[in-house]
Design an enzyme around this catalytic site. Structure first.
Site, PDB file in Angstrom:
ATOM      1  N   GLU A 182      37.827  52.083  47.312  1.00 23.33           N
ATOM      2  CA  GLU A 182      38.367  51.641  46.011  1.00 23.33           C
ATOM      3  C   GLU A 182      39.884  51.554  46.138  1.00 23.33           C
ATOM      4  OE1 GLU A 182      37.376  50.537  42.895  1.00 23.33           O
ATOM      5  OE2 GLU A 182      39.530  50.545  42.466  1.00 23.33           O
ATOM      6  N   GLY A 207      39.099  46.840  50.150  1.00 23.55           N
ATOM      7  CA  GLY A 207      37.675  46.911  50.455  1.00 23.55           C
ATOM      8  C   GLY A 207      37.197  45.923  51.506  1.00 23.55           C
ATOM      9  N   ASP A 251      31.321  44.018  45.667  1.00 21.90           N
ATOM     10  CA  ASP A 251      31.279  43.798  44.216  1.00 21.90           C
ATOM     11  C   ASP A 251      32.704  43.716  43.673  1.00 21.90           C
ATOM     12  OD1 ASP A 251      30.441  43.744  41.563  1.00 21.90           O
ATOM     13  OD2 ASP A 251      30.035  45.894  41.466  1.00 21.90           O
TER      14      ASP A 251
HETATM   15  C1  LIG Z   1      33.245  45.274  39.625  1.00 20.21           C
HETATM   16  S1  LIG Z   1      34.139  46.745  39.924  1.00 20.21           S
HETATM   17  C2  LIG Z   1      33.066  47.689  40.937  1.00 20.21           C
HETATM   18  C3  LIG Z   1      31.868  48.263  40.250  1.00 20.21           C
HETATM   19  C4  LIG Z   1      30.978  49.103  41.130  1.00 20.21           C
HETATM   20  N1  LIG Z   1      30.642  48.419  42.373  1.00 20.21           N
HETATM   21  C5  LIG Z   1      29.694  49.469  40.418  1.00 20.21           C
HETATM   22  O1  LIG Z   1      28.699  48.734  40.525  1.00 20.21           O
HETATM   23  O2  LIG Z   1      29.670  50.513  39.772  1.00 20.21           O
HETATM   24  C6  LIG Z   1      35.351  46.230  41.082  1.00 20.21           C
HETATM   25  C7  LIG Z   1      36.280  47.347  41.560  1.00 20.21           C
HETATM   26  O3  LIG Z   1      37.051  46.859  42.667  1.00 20.21           O
HETATM   27  C8  LIG Z   1      38.342  47.458  42.603  1.00 20.21           C
HETATM   28  N2  LIG Z   1      39.211  46.628  43.467  1.00 20.21           N
HETATM   29  C9  LIG Z   1      39.983  45.569  43.136  1.00 20.21           C
HETATM   30  N3  LIG Z   1      40.525  45.011  44.255  1.00 20.21           N
HETATM   31  C10 LIG Z   1      40.085  45.751  45.298  1.00 20.21           C
HETATM   32  C11 LIG Z   1      40.257  45.668  46.702  1.00 20.21           C
HETATM   33  N4  LIG Z   1      41.011  44.721  47.259  1.00 20.21           N
HETATM   34  N5  LIG Z   1      39.627  46.576  47.480  1.00 20.21           N
HETATM   35  C12 LIG Z   1      38.855  47.546  46.941  1.00 20.21           C
HETATM   36  N6  LIG Z   1      38.648  47.681  45.618  1.00 20.21           N
HETATM   37  C13 LIG Z   1      39.247  46.790  44.802  1.00 20.21           C
HETATM   38  C14 LIG Z   1      38.657  47.482  41.152  1.00 20.21           C
HETATM   39  O4  LIG Z   1      39.657  48.443  40.875  1.00 20.21           O
HETATM   40  C15 LIG Z   1      37.288  47.832  40.545  1.00 20.21           C
HETATM   41  O5  LIG Z   1      37.167  49.226  40.392  1.00 20.21           O
END
Ligand SMILES: C[S@@+](CC[C@H](N)C(=O)[O-])C[C@H]1O[C@@H](n2cnc3c(N)ncnc32)[C@H](O)[C@@H]1O
Length: 269
Positions: A112, A138, A158
């Protein structure tokens, strides 16, 4: 990075995505051999559905809340998902769902990027010995970690779809990931605002030379301006996955108002 999953946790798209996640993990657990789950965009892991963010959008009220009290015959993946969602004091995100389903030999790496979300995630996953958390990008980190030492497992991507190039970044990461872990199961979530954009994305991933993939397409009648359709691209789905998702979709359809189609885009069962 303004996206906060708390506004959307437990909505129709989360429900379908998390049932798919449970179905895949249950399949991996059929064999004793260890597996690894890589969750590239993990979120905070636990969401307070009585809090301000969920209250503002009401998306969980139109999603998981409508499945309260659902009983009767249903696929194991749906039953397990519901019991996990009901057990927690708050709605479990993908890393917490995965962590709770790991056996002693299995591993979860949850990545994250947002520092505040990461801090909560770290606490949420602290009790789980097989789970590690990373505060990183990610896509880059997940690809770097492939293939996992277990050589079996799931990669969940995601992303938040905040930036206009998210589709191409996701397609690129999936292709790179598949090059390094061709036998892995990949599960990617995406919003469907136009069929052409969705087809462009899946086409770009397929051009990487995949032989087995399906799409789970979920629609609801959403209020004006709200997302009413989303997709899951599942690469190398486990056997029986398509039927499980169709069965689960039938059980939740009336309560959620969802129309779910499961379609192979290359290969078949
Ligand atoms: C749609 S949410 C994830 C929900 C989670 N997978 C679930 O099903 O409970 C996307 C997440 O990605 C994070 N995020 C944004 N850019 C990112 C990156 N480059 N690498 C990792 N995480 C990132 C955001 O802060 C957010 O918490």
């Amino acid at each position: 990075m303004n996206y906060r999953h708390g506004y959307h946790a437990g909505n129709f798209a989360d429900v379908v995505k998390h049932i798919a996640l449970v179905a895949i993990l249950q399949h991996l657990k059929k064999k004793d051999a260890a597996f690894t789950v890589l969750d590239s965009h993990a979120g905070r892991g636990r969401y307070d559905l009585t809090g301000e963010q969920a209250g503002k959008t009401g998306e969980a009220r139109a999603g998981i809340a409508r499945l309260n009290g659902l009983s009767g015959p249903m696929p194991e993946a749906l039953a397990t998902y519901l019991s996990l969602a009901r057990q927690s004091h708050a709605y479990p995100g993908s890393p917490l769902i995965a962590a709770q389903l790991l056996r002693s030999q299995d591993r979860l790496i949850a990545i994250e990027k947002h520092p505040e979300e990461f801090a909560v995630l770290k606490d949420v996953l602290m009790p789980f010995r097989g789970a590690t958390v990373e505060n990183a990008d990610g896509y880059a980190r997940a690809v770097k970690l492939l293939p996992p030492p277990s050589r079996r497992g799931l990669v969940l991507m995601d992303p938040p779809f905040e930036s206009p190039d998210e589709f191409s970044a996701l397609a690129k990461a999936l292709r790179e990931g598949l090059r390094k872990f061709a036998t892995g199961i990949f599960l990617a979530w995406y919003p469907i605002k136009s069929q052409a954009e969705a087809d462009g994305f899946t086409g770009e991933v397929l051009a990487g030379g995949i032989t087995k993939a399906l799409v789970v397409d979920t629609r609801i009648t959403a209020p004006e301006g709200k997302l009413g359709r989303s997709g899951l691209l599942v690469i190398t789905p486990p056997s029986g996955f398509a039927a499980t998702m169709q069965d689960a979709a039938r059980v939740i359809a009336t309560r959620l108002g969802t129309a779910v189609t499961v379609q192979w885009i290359t290969g078949s069962e």
